[in-house]
Write an enzyme that holds these catalytic residues in place. Sequence first.
Site, short mmCIF file in Angstrom:
data_model
loop_
_atom_site.label_atom_id
_atom_site.label_comp_id
_atom_site.label_asym_id
_atom_site.label_seq_id
_atom_site.Cartn_x
_atom_site.Cartn_y
_atom_site.Cartn_z
N GLY A 127 77.32 31.32 16.94
CA GLY A 127 76.83 30.01 16.55
C GLY A 127 77.37 28.87 17.39
O GLY A 127 76.93 27.74 17.25
N HIS A 156 82.22 25.02 36.17
CA HIS A 156 83.16 24.18 36.91
C HIS A 156 83.00 22.69 36.61
O HIS A 156 83.94 21.93 36.81
CB HIS A 156 83.03 24.45 38.42
CG HIS A 156 83.50 25.82 38.80
ND1 HIS A 156 84.70 26.05 39.42
CD2 HIS A 156 82.95 27.05 38.57
CE1 HIS A 156 84.87 27.37 39.58
NE2 HIS A 156 83.81 27.98 39.08
N ASP A 190 89.50 33.28 43.91
CA ASP A 190 88.40 33.74 43.03
C ASP A 190 88.48 35.26 42.83
O ASP A 190 88.42 36.02 43.78
CB ASP A 190 87.08 33.35 43.72
CG ASP A 190 85.83 33.79 42.94
OD1 ASP A 190 85.96 34.24 41.78
OD2 ASP A 190 84.72 33.63 43.50
N HIS A 192 68.49 40.09 44.12
CA HIS A 192 69.64 39.23 43.79
C HIS A 192 70.85 39.70 44.57
O HIS A 192 71.04 40.89 44.79
CB HIS A 192 69.96 39.30 42.30
CG HIS A 192 71.20 38.55 41.94
ND1 HIS A 192 71.24 37.17 41.95
CD2 HIS A 192 72.45 38.96 41.62
CE1 HIS A 192 72.47 36.78 41.64
NE2 HIS A 192 73.21 37.84 41.44
N VAL A 193 71.66 38.75 45.01
CA VAL A 193 72.99 39.08 45.52
C VAL A 193 73.98 38.18 44.81
O VAL A 193 73.66 37.07 44.40
CB VAL A 193 73.12 38.90 47.05
CG1 VAL A 193 72.19 39.85 47.79
CG2 VAL A 193 72.85 37.45 47.46
N SER A 194 75.18 38.67 44.67
CA SER A 194 76.21 37.92 43.95
C SER A 194 76.71 36.74 44.78
O SER A 194 76.60 36.73 46.01
CB SER A 194 77.38 38.85 43.61
OG SER A 194 78.45 38.10 43.06
N GLY A 195 77.28 35.77 44.11
CA GLY A 195 77.86 34.61 44.77
C GLY A 195 79.36 34.71 44.98
O GLY A 195 79.98 33.74 45.41
N HIS A 196 79.95 35.85 44.67
CA HIS A 196 81.41 35.98 44.71
C HIS A 196 81.82 37.13 45.63
O HIS A 196 81.24 38.22 45.57
CB HIS A 196 81.96 36.24 43.31
CG HIS A 196 81.61 35.17 42.33
ND1 HIS A 196 82.43 34.08 42.11
CD2 HIS A 196 80.54 35.00 41.53
CE1 HIS A 196 81.86 33.29 41.21
NE2 HIS A 196 80.72 33.83 40.82
N HIS A 238 89.91 32.71 38.07
CA HIS A 238 88.49 32.99 37.80
C HIS A 238 88.26 34.47 37.53
O HIS A 238 87.55 35.14 38.30
CB HIS A 238 87.58 32.56 38.96
CG HIS A 238 87.73 31.12 39.32
ND1 HIS A 238 87.10 30.58 40.38
CD2 HIS A 238 88.43 30.12 38.76
CE1 HIS A 238 87.42 29.29 40.47
NE2 HIS A 238 88.23 29.00 39.49
#
EC number: 3.1.-.-
Lengths: 596, 596
Positions: A93, A123, A239, A408-412, A434
């Site tokens: 909730g 962020h 990160d 899709h590819v990851s940003g990290h 992170h």
Amino acid sequence: MSRPPARSDRTRSDRRSRPPRRDRSRPVEAPPEEVNRAELPSNPPPSLPEGGLRVVALGGIGEIGRNMTVFEYGGRLLVVDCGVLFPSEDSPGVDLILPDFRAIEDRLDDIDALVLTHGHEDHIGAVPFLLRQRPDLTVVGSRFTLALVAAKCKEHRLTPHLLEVKEGERLHHGAFDCEYFAVNHSIPDALAVAIRTPAGLVLHTGDIKLDQLPLDGRLTDLAGFSRLGDEGVDLFLVDSTNADVPGFVISEREIGPVLDGVFHRADARIIVACFASHVHRVQQVLDAAVVHGRRVCLVGRSMERNMGLAAELGLLHVPDGLLVDLDEAMELPDAELVIVSTGSQGEPLSALARMARGEHRSVRIRSEDTIILASSLIPGNETAVFGVINGLTRLGATVVHQGTAKVHVSGHSPAGELLFLYNAVRPSNVMPVHGEWRHLRSNGRLAVQTGVPEDAVVLAEDGVVVDLVDGRASITGRVEVGRVYVDGLEVGDIGESTLADRLVLGEGGFISISVAVDANTGRAVSAPKLSGRGFSDDPKALDAVLPLVEDELSRTESEGITDTHRIAQAVRRVVGKWVGETYRRRPMIVPTVIAI
Amino acid sequence: MSRPPARSDRTRSDRRSRPPRRDRSRPVEAPPEEVNRAELPSNPPPSLPEGGLRVVALGGIGEIGRNMTVFEYGGRLLVVDCGVLFPSEDSPGVDLILPDFRAIEDRLDDIDALVLTHGHEDHIGAVPFLLRQRPDLTVVGSRFTLALVAAKCKEHRLTPHLLEVKEGERLHHGAFDCEYFAVNHSIPDALAVAIRTPAGLVLHTGDIKLDQLPLDGRLTDLAGFSRLGDEGVDLFLVDSTNADVPGFVISEREIGPVLDGVFHRADARIIVACFASHVHRVQQVLDAAVVHGRRVCLVGRSMERNMGLAAELGLLHVPDGLLVDLDEAMELPDAELVIVSTGSQGEPLSALARMARGEHRSVRIRSEDTIILASSLIPGNETAVFGVINGLTRLGATVVHQGTAKVHVSGHSPAGELLFLYNAVRPSNVMPVHGEWRHLRSNGRLAVQTGVPEDAVVLAEDGVVVDLVDGRASITGRVEVGRVYVDGLEVGDIGESTLADRLVLGEGGFISISVAVDANTGRAVSAPKLSGRGFSDDPKALDAVLPLVEDELSRTESEGITDTHRIAQAVRRVVGKWVGETYRRRPMIVPTVIAI
């Protein structure tokens, strides 16, 4: 590997002449058994020694989201990032979870600046909540980041004091000498920040990856990081999101040809769902649309707003006449339309989820449609996302997602890229940020594999105090950090007790028993009213307990009990025992006794 | 490709002489745009034409779990599988979901047999609930499957009529001539079943994969399937679970060397979590333990029970003296112990979850420990599983899981293997089973790619009636099929209304308002009692609404309203409006008005 000499003994030149900080005698193949096995402390930290730098995360370590790290030097504070966490099933909730500002709420005037590494919600999402407490705070960030912050603040009717910075710039925010570095991530214009104080040089990556052929040509500034490494990085905050994933992320630009192939095969409508801030992903969709003679309709408030900002700032190239609004889109031939929508995480109110349920105002899914989920599947969202895919598939549509095609590819950075980072920076101390514990520990192991001493890897979590003193980072204590929940209009009135009640109610519903009693004698003056919600569909489910409640009320009366609280307790006990034995269930039992 | 001639015109010999059923003119590279775009019907089915076969799934199509398919020929029924579905977040508090028996509850005596393809819970879990309604039903299955069923029935105090069959056997169950085929899956002794009636030959794979080097040497009988294909398979029911996954599953035996490597690196305790029925996975752990001089402790009731049964039947080879109980295990040196535990899906009460929380009776996780999750991550369990991994990691342990090492392979054929199946069987009609819509549609596409005509691929879901008449399968109607929930001791008293209430309560809690009124005048004779649960931690959260409730009660009194229901409605409206405007939340509003 010997420890670096204490800070005061070092000069810039002897730092530069040091060899790269690697212990080549250590075999890098065998991961160490562990890193930092010590129990985390619960004591408040001692006062910070003069010349020391203190680092405390108020969010973002031990979890993925609500990133916020506070640096303290000489009585002054610098805050890096101020994001939100999206709630999971353990906080039902709840709309948002904020970092806990209590540790700094008496010291808000000591903050020299809030530095934002990039514009993702985890962020920047909590910035308005911090600005409410300190409206004149200087908010530092890149152009696109600040554009997103300004839009967000406008919704909250706040006018932030913004200070734009660029990669390559170095400027003082009060006590903190900050230098900014270009970083590649899944949003444009991300920055890492190097923070210099007399205590040493700290580098914070923000969210980062090392795409070597980024779509916008803006590489993560590994050369700059190497220069910092030459100078000597005393503490490296890194990160951890993908630290337990081996290898490398393929380039964002490799998604283009995959999209092109899907567009090539589709001869009717195409709907692409992706994150509303992923400008480069949308750019590639626009490019494919141009090639295949389709026009593009952006759907979803955040998608329209963010892409508008990106186009204004020259980060998104939109050919004239390419975009159409939804009404125009519905008039186009199917083969000439691409819809770009939010809802890639299965959000139930999103346009895509409504399409999947057949409830969207304008768009009816047909069997000719091709839908592309050009997005990650954030853990916890699987049921929702697969629900959307099943809904679309049931209607006959073809659904392409990262499980079936490279959309899709990851940003990290995963492990392979993080090793590049460690070897460029050669830090004296490392603090993984992170990430959940599984990520933090994997990241720490990578640092050790590149030669960082085990005892120089600081595995902390939210609230744990890390002091950098004489070139050595160590955990010295803990400040209280909880979760601050936003539910509707109110911030902070929901806590663990309310959430625990919601979990009980959500699992078993409740049974209420209401009865009026004579205030003087404790005698029931009404028949007890029993009712269950979330307990059973059977209208007779509670019939058998009524006589037991009546017996109990007779008993309390005969014992002369008039205290409504004690009568309620007695009723609760009887009903709870009965329901446990009869149904083996645990609804909440809610007795109300009214004295007349 | 021409349709096969109607059944009555065909003889066995002309079937044998048919060419393989492939349309070579069809390019197999380009998936067809769609399969079966028609809307599913809602009408009850017409009566089954004489000589026809009817197929209805009461569970397992459109979802993964509670598999149960009913075949009808000449007024007689054959049931294949009778499993449970484990609830997800849309059915909170529920323990199990059963197939809906309503469609056959008036015809239980028409059932000639219940055939079980293998011993997984989603295929046998609901057997006791069916046997309660028809205790003398013949339950057919392989030896290991029946051993698991017998153990389950014992817990329910039922004595089933069991009929053991083996691969290669062919026997009549009433009107149904059934032939059994060996199938490789993630549990030993799985079977496929070919069902012959005058209506045609049906092949049902059960759960299946095509490991070509299975640990026990028991291959999926592709040669037998090919022989059936020569004979002519009129309807092929095919496991869809992995149909949207490209390629092949590596062999189970490739996990052995990976385990060996992890054992080699570990110098303290090893804890392996896997499914309690995965005999071959446990076998490989035992083998690794022997090689590395460790003894093995099985933890978890189902793990102990199932491995005991498997060992008795010769399916699990346990060297003498290898197993130890938990007390002995705790006395062993760390480097000489492997614990094999349940809890690989993050089940909160499992041994592993308790270890991760530091709450296990005997096992305290230490930083030297190595934990292997040798299991899949079932969608919907991610948060729980990652929670366990984070807990273990926070305590310093090394956790190996399928995301970081090849310690699990799936038990279901992905697309590449399914193509082998279709090309062996060359079916006239195909009905994908065991899958959500995304899986069913992918599976149907694979069938079409191998040459099955699009209109011979029947995409159904639970309750949809498929009739095989004159060699052609088609959808003719629908019977009502709902979800039957088990919560505690009761079956079926929980329905959508209770679950909807639980969802509301779980998201927003409730606010109760109790007041006693004079039965004759409607005048409040007590102050209204307001209380919230799951609403707010703030004890004053509801203070501001009390005067509004009192005003409303004055109003209803002044209007002469004495009906407690109408007074309650008025109060609900006032409180609901207030809470929406003040908090923008939607708790359940629960007014109770007692007339005195």
